[in-house]
Design an enzyme around this catalytic site. Sequence first.
Site, PDB file in Angstrom:
ATOM      1  N   SER A 109       0.373  -1.041  -0.321  1.00 48.95           N
ATOM      2  CA  SER A 109      -0.237   0.133   0.178  1.00 48.95           C
ATOM      3  C   SER A 109       1.071   1.490  -0.120  1.00 48.95           C
ATOM      4  O   SER A 109       1.747   1.309  -1.172  1.00 48.95           O
ATOM      5  CB  SER A 109      -0.767  -0.272   0.636  1.00 48.95           C
ATOM      6  OG  SER A 109      -2.019   0.838   0.796  1.00 48.95           O
ATOM      7  N   ASP A 244      -9.546  -6.168  -3.997  1.00 49.10           N
ATOM      8  CA  ASP A 244      -9.270  -4.430  -3.932  1.00 49.10           C
ATOM      9  C   ASP A 244     -10.036  -3.626  -4.225  1.00 49.10           C
ATOM     10  O   ASP A 244     -10.366  -3.454  -5.353  1.00 49.10           O
ATOM     11  CB  ASP A 244      -7.894  -4.832  -4.083  1.00 49.10           C
ATOM     12  CG  ASP A 244      -7.472  -3.347  -3.490  1.00 49.10           C
ATOM     13  OD1 ASP A 244      -7.705  -2.604  -3.220  1.00 49.10           O
ATOM     14  OD2 ASP A 244      -6.403  -3.060  -3.592  1.00 49.10           O
ATOM     15  N   HIS A 272      -7.942  -4.981  -0.322  1.00 48.51           N
ATOM     16  CA  HIS A 272      -6.755  -4.205  -0.274  1.00 48.51           C
ATOM     17  C   HIS A 272      -6.245  -4.223   1.478  1.00 48.51           C
ATOM     18  O   HIS A 272      -6.575  -3.551   2.236  1.00 48.51           O
ATOM     19  CB  HIS A 272      -7.224  -2.874   0.017  1.00 48.51           C
ATOM     20  CG  HIS A 272      -6.211  -1.789   0.183  1.00 48.51           C
ATOM     21  ND1 HIS A 272      -5.117  -1.570  -1.162  1.00 48.51           N
ATOM     22  CD2 HIS A 272      -6.182  -0.813   0.897  1.00 48.51           C
ATOM     23  CE1 HIS A 272      -4.083  -0.253  -1.306  1.00 48.51           C
ATOM     24  NE2 HIS A 272      -4.498   0.076  -0.020  1.00 48.51           N
TER      25      HIS A 272
END
Length: 296
Positions: A109, A244, A272
């Site tokens: 991320s 995601d 995610h």
Amino acid sequence: MNGNQDHPEQLLEINGVELCAQTFGDPAAPALLLIGGAEASMDWWDDEFCERLAAGGRHVIRYDTRDTGRSTTFPPGAPPYGSDALLDDAVGLLDALGIEQAAHIVGVSMGGGIAQHLAVHHPGRVASLTLIATSPGGPGNPDRPDLPPMSAELAKRFAEGGEEAPDWSDREAVIAYYTDGERTFAGTIPVDEARLRRVVGRAWDRSPSLASAQNHWQLTGGEPVRARLGEIAVPTLVLHGTADPLLPYGHGEALAREIPQARLVPLKGMGHQMPPPELWDVAIAEILSVSGGECP
């Protein structure tokens, strides 16, 4: 989380702050640096995940970014640094640990964004690159119409203001807050609530000011590097969840197109998030493969 008796934490003076780091495996083995996402202390890189990477012949390093864990924290809402500081911290950490050769970099991320900047601005420090649940541009930016927007459900949640912040001094309230957030960003793989509670509880126990981690969302600065991704000349692995909701799979596809030596591996059902244990066999084997290690 497993105990850490065999992996003592180190507090290192870097760029005017203290960063807390922990290593696994043979210090003489090639270094593999794990960079976490926004708000995430190193507790989110599970002990077993790190140990399995180390068993593949890697010197694994995880650390608390500033404003998380035992690293230096600043008052919530007033970070006296910009996003470039997180890049400088990653480089400084390698220096502080005496790692002169290029390291294998793994970022998830926001950490994947830092990893991209590291590969572009400090190419001599990067031996391979693994980008997990990240993007060349970010979610929902109208200036990047080629990248798919976040899911309608998630966009609606953000528009409504999301969940109210907890009482950060209340351990159980904080655990509930992060557990709910994990469900929001998860894919189709069921969330292991008991495991998640252990991770968040450990992060809370190690953090003098867990609220300070929210500072990551206020950081500014740092020039975009998307136009320079073609300069990355090291083996690159893109691991991206097929479910995601924040950065849909097209973000991973874009990274794989724009980085010359990139290979995209779908993580089926992942949202995610950090790769859940159900996907560790795939993720660990792929990370060791791109970094030249052997799967134990």
